[in-house]
Design an enzyme around this catalytic site. Structure first.
Site, PDB file in Angstrom:
ATOM      1  CB  ALA A   1      18.526  36.451  96.222  1.00  0.00           C
TER       2      ALA A   1
ATOM      3  N   PRO B   1      15.162  36.657  90.746  1.00  0.00           N
ATOM      4  CG  PRO B   1      13.438  35.757  89.432  1.00  0.00           C
ATOM      5  CD  PRO B   1      14.936  35.765  89.591  1.00  0.00           C
ATOM      6  N   GLY B   2      13.953  35.713  93.079  1.00  0.00           N
ATOM      7  CA  GLY B   2      13.526  35.272  94.404  1.00  0.00           C
ATOM      8  C   GLY B   2      12.932  33.887  94.497  1.00  0.00           C
TER       9      GLY B   2
ATOM     10  CG  ASP C   1      30.431  43.750  93.678  1.00  0.00           C
ATOM     11  OD1 ASP C   1      30.345  42.509  93.497  1.00  0.00           O
ATOM     12  OD2 ASP C   1      31.145  44.482  92.982  1.00  0.00           O
TER      13      ASP C   1
ATOM     14  CG  ASP D   1      20.535  30.847  90.442  1.00  0.00           C
ATOM     15  OD1 ASP D   1      20.898  29.889  89.729  1.00  0.00           O
ATOM     16  OD2 ASP D   1      19.560  31.558  90.172  1.00  0.00           O
TER      17      ASP D   1
ATOM     18  CB  CYS E   1      19.429  28.965  83.729  1.00  0.00           C
ATOM     19  SG  CYS E   1      19.577  30.741  83.652  1.00  0.00           S
TER      20      CYS E   1
END
Length: 339
Positions: free
Chosen positions: A142, A144-145, A195, A213, A267
């Site tokens: 998650a 940086p949020g 983990d 992600d 990304c």
């Protein structure tokens, strides 16, 4: 005087990020082969930080009178048209074709931020996930949020589990949530440092929706690796990433209840970390099937450029000038039965 010289150098360094030739050379070979003609225009954007754009995601938990009219005055427009298959009313995001970024807001304890600055393409995994009120949701990697905050702009999950294995990034995630989410909602959120590969065993078939992600070779930041040795190490470790991504995905499938769906995103432009990982999951997990997201892709095609020739359950956002969003790979899967 020395301090001001240092500050000046730092400011210049920010403006003139140095491209790492080792990484560029590696990308040149790989992406010419994988993307063909599309690579040259993508390369032009990735190597030109001054033409990068930032979207402004408004925070529905923080009233900000005048913010939308201020954005409009500066040439911003709503990023997502209402024709999308899934677009909750509380989800408001603004973009403009001009590069540059809206001023960032500082973290202040006890005070919510009004907006989050991000790459607009990173909202596509959230829109593809289609979270509804009351669902149990897991954001597996998650920090940086930003995507966690975006999910909460869409719906109010019954239980929201935000996980981040890395200690430093986990603290960053906690601060992001504290900056954007008010107290009553924070009680719905569990932040853990597990983990991600083990969550499927720890909480089998518990979640309605899972976002993976995944940690990936971040093309934008890797191109500007300041340290050539670090760059070489990254490129060597790159081969191992797809194995980690596959294990995280397999854990996510275990954590999903039958009928639940998951979205996988990265990304990077790298096929080995994108389509190849999804194809491996589809061939090795018989209880998973692809979900068509081409309707969403069509709905946002004014704002984003996609690589052609992808399967209906996946998309790859290619940065180009004036639409410098991405890279962002998104794929959606559904669990059809218990394993």
């Amino acid at each position: 005087f020395l301090l001001s010289l240092k500050l000046e150098k730092k400011a210049k360094g920010k403006l003139q990020k140095q491209i790492c030739p080792v990484v560029l050379d590696h990308f040149e070979k790989q992406y010419t082969a994988e993307l063909g003609d599309a690579w040259s225009s993508v390369r032009d954007v990735l190597t030109s930080p001054w033409c990068w754009q930032h979207a402004v995601l408004l925070n529905r938990f923080s009233q900000s009178p005048g913010l939308e009219s201020s954005l409009a005055e500066q040439g911003y427009h709503p990023a997502f048209p209402t024709a999308l298959p899934y677009l909750p009313a509380g989800f408001r995001c603004y973009t403009r074709t001009a590069p540059g970024r809206f001023p960032a807001q500082r973290h202040q304890a006890g005070r919510l931020k009004e907006y989050y600055l991000l790459n607009a393409a990173s909202l596509l995994p959230v829109l593809a996930l289609e979270v509804k009120d009351g669902e149990n949701v897991l954001d597996l990697c998650a920090a940086p949020g930003g995507k966690s905050v975006a999910i909460l702009q869409c719906a109010c999950p019954g239980h929201f589990h935000c996980n981040e294995y890395d200690d430093l990034r986990s603290r960053w995630l906690e601060q992001t949530i504290e900056s954007f989410i008010p107290d009553p909602f924070i009680n719905l959120i569990t932040v853990s440092k597990l983990d991600g590969r083990q969550i499927g065993d720890l909480q089998p078939e518990f979640y309605d929706k899972v976002l993976v992600d995944a940690p990936c070779s971040n093309d934008r930041s890797w191109l500007f690796s300041a340290d050539p040795q670090q760059a070489v190490l990254r490129l060597m470790q790159r081969k191992e990433l797809s194995s980690l991504q596959f294990q995280l995905l397999r854990s996510a499938v275990q954590a999903l209840r039958p009928g639940g769906s998951l979205v996988y995103s990265t990304c990077t432009l790298s096929r080995a970390e994108n389509s190849d990982v999804i194809n491996l999951i589809l061939s090795s997990c018989r209880n998973v099937m692809p979900v068509d997201i081409s309707g969403m892709a069509r709905g946002v095609s004014q704002e984003f450029t996609f690589l052609s020739g992808m399967q209906q359950h996946e998309l790859l956002v290619l940065p180009e000038k004036g639409r410098a969003w991405g890279p962002m790979y998104v794929a959606k899967l559904k669990k059809v039965s218990s394993s």
